[in-house]
Design a protein around this motif. Structure first.
Motif, PDB file in Angstrom:
ATOM      1  N   PHE A   1       6.179  14.353  29.294  1.00  0.00           N
ATOM      2  CA  PHE A   1       7.282  13.536  29.755  1.00  0.00           C
ATOM      3  C   PHE A   1       8.589  13.471  28.739  1.00  0.00           C
ATOM      4  CE2 PHE A   1       3.699  12.500  31.791  1.00  0.00           C
ATOM      5  CZ  PHE A   1       3.916  12.257  33.370  1.00  0.00           C
ATOM      6  N   ARG A   2       9.725  13.213  28.995  1.00  0.00           N
ATOM      7  CA  ARG A   2      10.751  12.954  28.207  1.00  0.00           C
ATOM      8  C   ARG A   2      11.263  11.393  28.454  1.00  0.00           C
ATOM      9  NH1 ARG A   2      14.217  16.988  29.191  1.00  0.00           N
ATOM     10  NH2 ARG A   2      13.339  18.193  27.146  1.00  0.00           N
ATOM     11  N   VAL A   3      11.330  10.610  27.382  1.00  0.00           N
ATOM     12  CA  VAL A   3      11.639   9.232  27.527  1.00  0.00           C
ATOM     13  C   VAL A   3      12.996   9.365  27.695  1.00  0.00           C
ATOM     14  CG1 VAL A   3      12.041   7.032  25.884  1.00  0.00           C
ATOM     15  CG2 VAL A   3       9.890   8.557  25.769  1.00  0.00           C
ATOM     16  N   TYR A   4      13.492   8.240  28.587  1.00  0.00           N
ATOM     17  CA  TYR A   4      14.905   8.280  28.866  1.00  0.00           C
ATOM     18  C   TYR A   4      15.419   6.917  28.801  1.00  0.00           C
ATOM     19  CZ  TYR A   4      13.446   6.621  33.716  1.00  0.00           C
ATOM     20  OH  TYR A   4      12.921   5.834  34.740  1.00  0.00           O
ATOM     21  N   THR A   5      14.743   5.903  28.536  1.00  0.00           N
ATOM     22  CA  THR A   5      15.226   4.447  28.100  1.00  0.00           C
ATOM     23  C   THR A   5      13.896   3.887  27.337  1.00  0.00           C
ATOM     24  OG1 THR A   5      16.665   2.760  28.484  1.00  0.00           O
ATOM     25  CG2 THR A   5      15.116   3.186  30.112  1.00  0.00           C
ATOM     26  N   VAL A   6      14.404   2.778  26.783  1.00  0.00           N
ATOM     27  CA  VAL A   6      13.248   1.760  26.241  1.00  0.00           C
ATOM     28  C   VAL A   6      13.785   0.462  26.372  1.00  0.00           C
ATOM     29  CG1 VAL A   6      11.783   0.979  24.618  1.00  0.00           C
ATOM     30  CG2 VAL A   6      12.311   3.348  24.664  1.00  0.00           C
ATOM     31  N   LYS A   7      13.302  -0.536  27.066  1.00  0.00           N
ATOM     32  CA  LYS A   7      13.910  -1.617  27.221  1.00  0.00           C
ATOM     33  C   LYS A   7      12.799  -2.921  26.809  1.00  0.00           C
ATOM     34  CE  LYS A   7      17.662   0.041  28.855  1.00  0.00           C
ATOM     35  NZ  LYS A   7      18.927  -0.119  28.386  1.00  0.00           N
ATOM     36  N   ARG A   8      13.572  -4.063  26.563  1.00  0.00           N
ATOM     37  CA  ARG A   8      12.696  -5.212  26.420  1.00  0.00           C
ATOM     38  C   ARG A   8      12.985  -6.243  27.305  1.00  0.00           C
ATOM     39  NH1 ARG A   8      13.719  -9.852  22.695  1.00  0.00           N
ATOM     40  NH2 ARG A   8      15.387  -8.789  21.930  1.00  0.00           N
TER      41      ARG A   8
ATOM     42  N   PRO B   1      15.880   8.109  23.374  1.00  0.00           N
ATOM     43  CA  PRO B   1      15.851   8.873  24.596  1.00  0.00           C
ATOM     44  C   PRO B   1      15.686  10.440  24.173  1.00  0.00           C
ATOM     45  CG  PRO B   1      17.498   7.530  24.777  1.00  0.00           C
ATOM     46  CD  PRO B   1      16.620   6.994  23.789  1.00  0.00           C
ATOM     47  N   GLY B   2      14.956  11.246  24.800  1.00  0.00           N
ATOM     48  CA  GLY B   2      14.590  12.501  24.287  1.00  0.00           C
ATOM     49  C   GLY B   2      13.328  12.671  23.867  1.00  0.00           C
ATOM     50  N   ALA B   3      12.843  11.744  23.360  1.00  0.00           N
ATOM     51  CA  ALA B   3      11.432  11.553  22.730  1.00  0.00           C
ATOM     52  C   ALA B   3      10.270  12.261  23.537  1.00  0.00           C
ATOM     53  CB  ALA B   3      10.859  10.377  22.058  1.00  0.00           C
ATOM     54  N   LEU B   4       9.469  12.901  23.332  1.00  0.00           N
ATOM     55  CA  LEU B   4       8.434  13.555  24.153  1.00  0.00           C
ATOM     56  C   LEU B   4       7.166  12.877  24.193  1.00  0.00           C
ATOM     57  CD1 LEU B   4       8.955  17.352  23.825  1.00  0.00           C
ATOM     58  CD2 LEU B   4       9.765  15.789  25.571  1.00  0.00           C
ATOM     59  N   VAL B   5       6.347  12.905  25.366  1.00  0.00           N
ATOM     60  CA  VAL B   5       5.092  11.985  25.448  1.00  0.00           C
ATOM     61  C   VAL B   5       4.130  13.091  26.124  1.00  0.00           C
ATOM     62  CG1 VAL B   5       3.916  10.164  26.424  1.00  0.00           C
ATOM     63  CG2 VAL B   5       6.087   9.674  25.703  1.00  0.00           C
ATOM     64  N   GLN B   6       3.161  13.336  25.557  1.00  0.00           N
ATOM     65  CA  GLN B   6       2.115  14.711  26.007  1.00  0.00           C
ATOM     66  C   GLN B   6       0.898  13.761  26.468  1.00  0.00           C
ATOM     67  OE1 GLN B   6       2.204  16.760  22.224  1.00  0.00           O
ATOM     68  NE2 GLN B   6       3.387  18.206  23.183  1.00  0.00           N
TER      69      GLN B   6
ATOM     70  N   ALA C   1       8.662   1.825  27.732  1.00  0.00           N
ATOM     71  CA  ALA C   1       9.250   2.735  27.825  1.00  0.00           C
ATOM     72  C   ALA C   1       9.289   3.714  29.006  1.00  0.00           C
ATOM     73  CB  ALA C   1       8.661   3.756  26.530  1.00  0.00           C
ATOM     74  N   PHE C   2      10.275   4.384  29.365  1.00  0.00           N
ATOM     75  CA  PHE C   2      10.307   4.908  30.676  1.00  0.00           C
ATOM     76  C   PHE C   2      10.561   6.499  30.255  1.00  0.00           C
ATOM     77  CE2 PHE C   2      12.001   0.606  31.424  1.00  0.00           C
ATOM     78  CZ  PHE C   2      11.776   0.340  32.803  1.00  0.00           C
ATOM     79  N   GLY C   3       9.796   7.175  31.199  1.00  0.00           N
ATOM     80  CA  GLY C   3       9.876   8.778  30.968  1.00  0.00           C
ATOM     81  C   GLY C   3       9.902   9.319  32.218  1.00  0.00           C
ATOM     82  N   ALA C   4      10.272  10.275  32.285  1.00  0.00           N
ATOM     83  CA  ALA C   4      10.058  11.249  33.382  1.00  0.00           C
ATOM     84  C   ALA C   4       9.512  12.750  33.115  1.00  0.00           C
ATOM     85  CB  ALA C   4      11.424  11.595  34.197  1.00  0.00           C
ATOM     86  N   LEU C   5       8.644  13.185  34.033  1.00  0.00           N
ATOM     87  CA  LEU C   5       8.050  14.709  33.663  1.00  0.00           C
ATOM     88  C   LEU C   5       9.119  15.699  33.668  1.00  0.00           C
ATOM     89  CD1 LEU C   5       4.941  15.850  33.705  1.00  0.00           C
ATOM     90  CD2 LEU C   5       5.645  16.393  36.022  1.00  0.00           C
ATOM     91  N   VAL C   6       8.955  16.483  32.696  1.00  0.00           N
ATOM     92  CA  VAL C   6       9.775  17.443  32.064  1.00  0.00           C
ATOM     93  C   VAL C   6       9.189  19.060  32.235  1.00  0.00           C
ATOM     94  CG1 VAL C   6      11.682  16.085  31.403  1.00  0.00           C
ATOM     95  CG2 VAL C   6       9.829  16.944  29.875  1.00  0.00           C
ATOM     96  N   GLN C   7       7.918  19.059  32.011  1.00  0.00           N
ATOM     97  CA  GLN C   7       7.128  20.262  31.834  1.00  0.00           C
ATOM     98  C   GLN C   7       6.153  20.576  32.415  1.00  0.00           C
ATOM     99  OE1 GLN C   7       7.187  21.630  27.631  1.00  0.00           O
ATOM    100  NE2 GLN C   7       5.285  22.138  27.828  1.00  0.00           N
TER     101      GLN C   7
END
Length: 199
Positions: free
Chosen positions: A141-148, A125-130, A190-196
């Motif tokens: 986007f900022r990752v908020y969870t990763v699941k299997r 959580p907190g990792a950035l995806v551009q 990996a789930f992420g939300a737009l942050v910027q």
């Protein structure tokens, strides 16, 4: 916007045709997960196709190609001959639009060894995806969870369902390898939300 991606029992999926080494692990769960309220979500962006995917924390800098559905109703993924290419579900949300922008990449292959999404399970959580886009803007986007999730019980509605903000999903294979089927038994998401908004 909801992604109508997957026919019953036919989940994504990025299978390897010959047995590779084990990929990094991620927490196994079937619990519902939603973006936390404090992600600092940015305003939605107009539609524009992605051109690359960058995940600095795990060393990903890859080209993106848009793909639709396969004949069996599964999401199109890059060929194994292009292990460092990422596919985007082009009939769904674009990165930055309200809805889920879904991206797919191989975890590894017999020929290449580790592939583009080999370390997705290691995201925290907190990792950035551009995501640079054709319009010249980059959605972050900022990752908020990763699941299997087991492929045999993949939570389609949870992963691809409606959302009131721009989100991203990074999807690959994981878990143990099924020698008979020639593929991994699970999917890493990996789930992420737009942050910027782009500058």
């Amino acid at each position: 916007m909801r992604l109508v991606l997957i026919a019953a029992g036919a989940f994504l999926l990025l299978s390897i045709r010959q047995e590779p080494g084990p990929p990094p692990g991620a927490q196994q769960t079937s619990a519902t997960t939603s973006a936390p309220a404090d992600t600092g979500a940015a305003s939605p962006l107009p539609r524009s196709a992605p051109t690359r995917l960058l995940i600095p924390s795990i060393g990903v800098d890859a080209p993106v190609t848009g793909m639709g559905l396969n004949a069996d109703g599964t999401a199109g993924e890059p060929p194994l001959s292009k292990p460092y290419l990422v596919s985007w579900y082009a009939d769904g949300a674009a990165p930055g639009e309200i809805g889920v922008a879904a991206f797919y990449g191989h975890v590894d292959s017999q020929a290449s060894g580790p592939a583009v999404f080999y370390r997705v399970a290691q995201l925290r959580p907190g990792a950035l995806v551009q995501v640079p886009r054709e319009d010249g803007w980059t959605a972050t986007f900022r990752v908020y969870t990763v699941k299997r999730f087991p492929k045999s019980d993949f939570p389609t509605d949870h992963v691809y369902g409606d959302t009131d903000q721009p989100e991203i999903r990074l999807i690959t294979c994981g878990g143990s390898f099924d020698r008979t089927a020639g593929s991994y038994r699970d999917n890493i998401v990996a789930f992420g939300a737009l942050v910027q908004n782009p500058a």
